[in-house]
Design a protein around this motif. Sequence first.
Motif, PDB file in Angstrom:
ATOM      1  N   ILE A   7       0.922  -1.100  -0.012  1.00  0.00           N
ATOM      2  CA  ILE A   7       0.026  -0.036  -0.002  1.00  0.00           C
ATOM      3  C   ILE A   7       0.742   1.283   0.032  1.00  0.00           C
ATOM      4  CG2 ILE A   7      -1.789   1.351   1.252  1.00  0.00           C
ATOM      5  CD1 ILE A   7      -2.782  -1.451   2.441  1.00  0.00           C
ATOM      6  N   ILE A   8       0.736   1.943  -1.072  1.00  0.00           N
ATOM      7  CA  ILE A   8       1.689   3.196  -1.150  1.00  0.00           C
ATOM      8  C   ILE A   8       0.613   4.290  -0.806  1.00  0.00           C
ATOM      9  CG2 ILE A   8       2.999   4.716  -2.617  1.00  0.00           C
ATOM     10  CD1 ILE A   8       3.486   2.046  -4.352  1.00  0.00           C
ATOM     11  N   THR A   9       0.958   5.221   0.059  1.00  0.00           N
ATOM     12  CA  THR A   9       0.177   6.325   0.496  1.00  0.00           C
ATOM     13  C   THR A   9       0.516   7.501  -0.062  1.00  0.00           C
ATOM     14  OG1 THR A   9       1.242   6.502   2.617  1.00  0.00           O
ATOM     15  CG2 THR A   9      -0.627   5.085   2.457  1.00  0.00           C
ATOM     16  N   ILE A  36      -0.140  -4.194  -5.806  1.00  0.00           N
ATOM     17  CA  ILE A  36       0.006  -2.901  -5.431  1.00  0.00           C
ATOM     18  C   ILE A  36      -1.218  -1.975  -5.457  1.00  0.00           C
ATOM     19  CG2 ILE A  36       1.420  -0.739  -5.896  1.00  0.00           C
ATOM     20  CD1 ILE A  36       3.373  -2.383  -7.209  1.00  0.00           C
ATOM     21  N   LEU A  37      -1.242  -1.387  -4.115  1.00  0.00           N
ATOM     22  CA  LEU A  37      -2.613  -0.302  -3.830  1.00  0.00           C
ATOM     23  C   LEU A  37      -2.013   0.905  -3.845  1.00  0.00           C
ATOM     24  CD1 LEU A  37      -2.931  -3.220  -2.235  1.00  0.00           C
ATOM     25  CD2 LEU A  37      -5.304  -2.253  -2.545  1.00  0.00           C
ATOM     26  N   VAL A  38      -2.448   1.821  -4.486  1.00  0.00           N
ATOM     27  CA  VAL A  38      -2.206   3.476  -4.277  1.00  0.00           C
ATOM     28  C   VAL A  38      -3.135   4.050  -3.733  1.00  0.00           C
ATOM     29  CG1 VAL A  38      -1.147   5.281  -5.432  1.00  0.00           C
ATOM     30  CG2 VAL A  38      -0.261   3.252  -6.104  1.00  0.00           C
ATOM     31  N   ALA A  39      -3.165   4.463  -2.526  1.00  0.00           N
ATOM     32  CA  ALA A  39      -4.092   5.391  -1.819  1.00  0.00           C
ATOM     33  C   ALA A  39      -3.917   6.827  -1.713  1.00  0.00           C
ATOM     34  CB  ALA A  39      -4.347   4.689  -0.336  1.00  0.00           C
ATOM     35  N   LYS A  40      -4.674   7.634  -2.224  1.00  0.00           N
ATOM     36  CA  LYS A  40      -4.410   9.039  -2.472  1.00  0.00           C
ATOM     37  C   LYS A  40      -5.566   9.844  -2.226  1.00  0.00           C
ATOM     38  CE  LYS A  40      -3.793   8.392  -7.399  1.00  0.00           C
ATOM     39  NZ  LYS A  40      -5.152   9.085  -7.738  1.00  0.00           N
ATOM     40  N   ASN A  41      -5.330  11.100  -2.174  1.00  0.00           N
ATOM     41  CA  ASN A  41      -6.375  12.111  -1.804  1.00  0.00           C
ATOM     42  C   ASN A  41      -6.575  13.037  -2.930  1.00  0.00           C
ATOM     43  OD1 ASN A  41      -4.105  13.575  -1.243  1.00  0.00           O
ATOM     44  ND2 ASN A  41      -5.519  15.033  -0.018  1.00  0.00           N
ATOM     45  N   SER A  83       2.354  -4.332   3.304  1.00  0.00           N
ATOM     46  CA  SER A  83       3.763  -3.729   3.650  1.00  0.00           C
ATOM     47  C   SER A  83       3.585  -2.071   2.972  1.00  0.00           C
ATOM     48  CB  SER A  83       4.840  -4.361   2.553  1.00  0.00           C
ATOM     49  OG  SER A  83       5.926  -3.416   2.533  1.00  0.00           O
ATOM     50  N   PHE A  84       3.702  -1.223   3.853  1.00  0.00           N
ATOM     51  CA  PHE A  84       3.291   0.264   3.432  1.00  0.00           C
ATOM     52  C   PHE A  84       4.468   0.891   2.885  1.00  0.00           C
ATOM     53  CE2 PHE A  84       0.305  -0.928   6.680  1.00  0.00           C
ATOM     54  CZ  PHE A  84      -0.843  -0.255   6.074  1.00  0.00           C
ATOM     55  N   LEU A  85       4.321   1.877   2.009  1.00  0.00           N
ATOM     56  CA  LEU A  85       5.155   2.847   1.474  1.00  0.00           C
ATOM     57  C   LEU A  85       4.791   4.067   1.317  1.00  0.00           C
ATOM     58  CD1 LEU A  85       8.241   3.034  -0.146  1.00  0.00           C
ATOM     59  CD2 LEU A  85       7.100   2.150  -2.043  1.00  0.00           C
ATOM     60  N   ASN A  86       5.505   5.028   1.766  1.00  0.00           N
ATOM     61  CA  ASN A  86       4.974   6.469   1.782  1.00  0.00           C
ATOM     62  C   ASN A  86       5.473   7.019   0.347  1.00  0.00           C
ATOM     63  OD1 ASN A  86       3.898   6.761   4.180  1.00  0.00           O
ATOM     64  ND2 ASN A  86       6.078   7.177   5.102  1.00  0.00           N
TER      65      ASN A  86
END
Length: 120
Positions: A7-9, A36-41, A83-86
Amino acid sequence: MPYISVIITAYNRKQFLLDAIKSALNQTLNRTEYEILVAKNFKDDNIDNYLYKNGMKNITIFKSINNGYIAEAVKQSSGEIISFLNDDDLFLPSKLENVQRIFNKYENLGYLKMLHMVKR
């Protein structure tokens, strides 16, 4: 089903996001072993098209309360490990392979924090 969900934030930052995404794509672990998931605003045509073309989940929530876009990504993930990734960080190429190896070696492991120091 993938073993690892990455999860990429990103919150209000676009400038480094594609580099973070590419570091998650360029892993020594076989791509069938992770998603891969991309979480964004925010919406960005260039980034959104890249995510679509490379088979990644694009989670965009414009009005996120208490990091709701991250919670939504966790809900949509399907891996046994998250697994998180900024957006302004990078994975080393063997990151996910190492995570998989360690979790497979220690059956009762519930949490792993890996830090890598890169000398400049």
